[in-house]
Motif scaffolding. Sequence first.
Motif, PDB file in Angstrom:
ATOM      1  N   ILE A  69       0.813  -1.229   0.000  1.00 47.13           N
ATOM      2  CA  ILE A  69       0.000   0.000   0.000  1.00 47.13           C
ATOM      3  C   ILE A  69       0.841   1.273   0.000  1.00 47.13           C
ATOM      4  CG2 ILE A  69      -1.904  -1.180   1.151  1.00 47.13           C
ATOM      5  CD1 ILE A  69      -1.097   0.283   3.740  1.00 47.13           C
ATOM      6  N   HIS A  70       2.097   1.191   0.554  1.00 45.23           N
ATOM      7  CA  HIS A  70       2.924   2.401   0.626  1.00 45.23           C
ATOM      8  C   HIS A  70       4.387   1.997   0.851  1.00 45.23           C
ATOM      9  CE1 HIS A  70       4.273   6.436   1.425  1.00 45.23           C
ATOM     10  NE2 HIS A  70       3.041   6.932   1.385  1.00 45.23           N
ATOM     11  N   PRO A  71       5.139   1.748  -0.219  1.00 47.81           N
ATOM     12  CA  PRO A  71       6.530   1.293  -0.079  1.00 47.81           C
ATOM     13  C   PRO A  71       7.413   2.248   0.727  1.00 47.81           C
ATOM     14  CG  PRO A  71       5.774   1.017  -2.328  1.00 47.81           C
ATOM     15  CD  PRO A  71       4.719   1.800  -1.628  1.00 47.81           C
ATOM     16  N   GLY A  72       7.205   3.552   0.563  1.00 43.94           N
ATOM     17  CA  GLY A  72       8.021   4.510   1.299  1.00 43.94           C
ATOM     18  C   GLY A  72       7.797   4.423   2.796  1.00 43.94           C
ATOM     19  N   LEU A  73       6.539   4.209   3.185  1.00 40.49           N
ATOM     20  CA  LEU A  73       6.205   4.071   4.605  1.00 40.49           C
ATOM     21  C   LEU A  73       6.800   2.784   5.175  1.00 40.49           C
ATOM     22  CD1 LEU A  73       4.597   5.712   6.680  1.00 40.49           C
ATOM     23  CD2 LEU A  73       2.609   4.285   6.149  1.00 40.49           C
ATOM     24  N   GLU A  74       6.797   1.739   4.366  1.00 41.65           N
ATOM     25  CA  GLU A  74       7.383   0.472   4.812  1.00 41.65           C
ATOM     26  C   GLU A  74       8.878   0.602   5.057  1.00 41.65           C
ATOM     27  OE1 GLU A  74       9.441  -3.142   4.974  1.00 41.65           O
ATOM     28  OE2 GLU A  74       9.611  -1.779   3.255  1.00 41.65           O
ATOM     29  N   ALA A  75       9.553   1.392   4.235  1.00 43.15           N
ATOM     30  CA  ALA A  75      10.990   1.568   4.396  1.00 43.15           C
ATOM     31  C   ALA A  75      11.323   2.192   5.743  1.00 43.15           C
ATOM     32  CB  ALA A  75      11.539   2.433   3.266  1.00 43.15           C
ATOM     33  N   VAL A  76      10.419   3.047   6.256  1.00 44.00           N
ATOM     34  CA  VAL A  76      10.645   3.696   7.548  1.00 44.00           C
ATOM     35  C   VAL A  76      10.191   2.799   8.699  1.00 44.00           C
ATOM     36  CG1 VAL A  76      10.127   5.706   8.982  1.00 44.00           C
ATOM     37  CG2 VAL A  76      10.367   5.971   6.505  1.00 44.00           C
ATOM     38  N   ILE A  77       8.947   2.322   8.627  1.00 45.94           N
ATOM     39  CA  ILE A  77       8.383   1.530   9.735  1.00 45.94           C
ATOM     40  C   ILE A  77       8.989   0.139   9.764  1.00 45.94           C
ATOM     41  CG2 ILE A  77       6.261   0.502  10.636  1.00 45.94           C
ATOM     42  CD1 ILE A  77       4.737   2.904   9.576  1.00 45.94           C
ATOM     43  N   GLY A  78       9.134  -0.492   8.590  1.00 47.18           N
ATOM     44  CA  GLY A  78       9.646  -1.856   8.540  1.00 47.18           C
ATOM     45  C   GLY A  78      11.049  -1.995   9.096  1.00 47.18           C
TER      46      GLY A  78
END
Length: 400
Positions: free
Chosen positions: A164-173
């Motif tokens: 749903i949001h690759p950029g958000l995953e890079a931060v949260i993941g």
Amino acid sequence: MITNHAEIDVFIGIDVGKHDHHAVALARDGTQILSKALPQNEGKLRGLLGKLRTHGTLLVVVDQPATIGALPVAVAQAAGITVGYLPGLAMRRIADLHPGEAKTDARDAAIIAEAARTMPHTLRGIRVSDENVAELSMLCGYDDDLAKLATATSNRIRGLLTQIHPGLEAVIGAHLDHPAMTALLVKYPTPKALRRAGKRRVETLLAKHAPRAWKRWATAIFTALEEQTVVVAGTDAAGIVLPQLATALAQTRSSRDEVFARIEELVESHPLFELLTSMPAVGVRTAARILTEVVGKDFATAGHLASYAGLAPVTWRSGTSIRGDHSSRRGNKVLKRALFLSAFAALKDPLSRTYYDRKRAQGKKHNQALIALGRRRCNVLFAMLCDGAYFHVPMEATAA
């Protein structure tokens, strides 16, 4: 190894099962005394052993000493009867030597009894289990299950965020192992929810769980939100799934912490704790695995222990076309993993690092060098357990 094999009069092979066992008893001359199905019932097992005791000294051999085979072992040990077990690989190889291809409980029990009678070298002794070690074994198994569950849940969360949001995953993941991120996903699981909450509320939530990194993480999250304006299909569904996954992940990690606290208590109270942890890179979890998988079992040499752990190299020779060694794919996988990870952690120790570098200089790859280091540490562990001696650095290494 069964030390009193020459004194045994009756060899009892038990093919254990979840609800029912099958027992076959052979006299020393090979005459079958009994072949009978037995339920998982203490009274029935005691009755069988009491009846066979009229024929002389007994030896009970099972094919699984733990889990479903724990009750027969405990009943026999409580009655003062020698107990052993036949490893699964040895059982299969011996079964191939017997005629017929049928697979029945009676046949398997007869094979176990015959192996106990004629091939004592294939048997392994079983000592009376220590209550702490039995508890450790159960807790370590549950800890492994929780670790797998946490990894699977974490991967699922990262997969949904990437969708749903690759950029958000890079931060949260990247920081999903921190409680702050699971708390964030529980309350604000989607990009829309984060934008609606605003940077101030997100900072307040993160500050409760990550007092040092909250500002940096909040800035990175909202920077990532600004880089994607489109809404990917499935985002609303992810908003339902992600909070539940984050809650489950937090609960799983909390359970692991509770289990580990108890494991730590049991390991530290064991008489071998200080001896085991005197070896570099042997912590609580590795010591727990050594206690559950090694202590209480009989190994004639360090090579036997290494073979049991799957760390002994296997040689292939066939004429002039096939020549070489490769790592074993057999052995106790749990113990092998613990010793392998311990060897990896031991690279910070100068003595272990020197040995590892020497193996790499000989042309071995990283994993091969680690396995070689684990094999060498296995020798040291065997000597420590046999002599009851703490780990010490050799004099020549100290001088160097």
